[in-house]
Design an enzyme around this catalytic site. Sequence first.
Site, PDB file in Angstrom:
ATOM      1  N   GLU A 149      26.958 -38.471  33.122  1.00 46.93           N
ATOM      2  CA  GLU A 149      25.895 -37.625  33.653  1.00 46.93           C
ATOM      3  C   GLU A 149      24.861 -37.443  32.555  1.00 46.93           C
ATOM      4  OE1 GLU A 149      27.107 -33.698  35.042  1.00 46.93           O
ATOM      5  OE2 GLU A 149      25.065 -32.927  34.833  1.00 46.93           O
TER       6      GLU A 149
ATOM      7  N   LYS B  83      29.886 -29.105  42.346  1.00 48.86           N
ATOM      8  CA  LYS B  83      30.098 -28.780  40.931  1.00 48.86           C
ATOM      9  C   LYS B  83      30.370 -27.269  40.882  1.00 48.86           C
ATOM     10  CE  LYS B  83      27.386 -29.118  36.664  1.00 48.86           C
ATOM     11  NZ  LYS B  83      26.660 -30.138  35.896  1.00 48.86           N
TER      12      LYS B  83
ATOM     13  N   ARG C 106      17.473 -32.612  30.750  1.00 50.19           N
ATOM     14  CA  ARG C 106      17.089 -31.474  29.892  1.00 50.19           C
ATOM     15  C   ARG C 106      16.195 -31.875  28.742  1.00 50.19           C
ATOM     16  NH1 ARG C 106      23.024 -28.773  29.554  1.00 50.19           N
ATOM     17  NH2 ARG C 106      23.462 -29.289  31.718  1.00 50.19           N
TER      18      ARG C 106
END
Length: 216
Positions: free
Chosen positions: A46, A134, A50
């Site tokens: 993943e 998640k 960011r």
Amino acid sequence: MSVPPPPPFRRPGFRTRVLPVIVITDVAQAVPLAEALLAGGIDAMEITLRHAAGLPAIEAVARAVPQVHVGAGTVTRAPELAQVRDAGATFALSPGCTKALASAAIELGLPFIPGAMTPGEVMQLRDHGFGLLKLFPAEQAGGLGMLKALAGPLPDMAFCPTGGVSPANLADFLRQPNVAMVGGSWLTPRDLVEAGRWPEITRLARQACEVADGLI
Ligand code: 3PG
């Protein structure tokens, strides 16, 4: 009352049950990192949005290491889903969800793992057709106890707890029947990534795989 159809995407198309959550700060890190994880047995990653290097890093891995399923993380705005799909991401994750994100993922047909931390959020996402969520932030949401509690009333939902998973509790999380996989940053410590210490990343990946494989 009719029984709803089983939610889709309960299991992603990769083998690993341990998903590294990564902040890439330099696109040059992406391919050697993907190769280091793969050498340790992890075939998915993943890469979060960011940092500005995130999107080009997804593109680089998708092009150079096709054996690794590259997912885009920290997708929080609907238009980002098309961007990450176009960059080569084969799935996407979010710390939460909005109606716009859910609709965009369904429209694009991009496998999407939205985030939830309450039963109500889980139920809303199930209504949208998502079957794998998640649990984020997992530790703050109640960790293993929360997952056990959710399994009672919501037995058809699967989770990828992320946030607070570590080598110390990895086996406990993976043993929990409604846990499809876990996510975590411990596999790719920023200092090791920035220093290009790939053999140490491979070792961390291998250790995690040994734990996961030992439970099969
Ligand atoms: C994330 O960034 O998605 C999670 O916060 C990762 O949590 P961890 O650093 O506890 O693994």
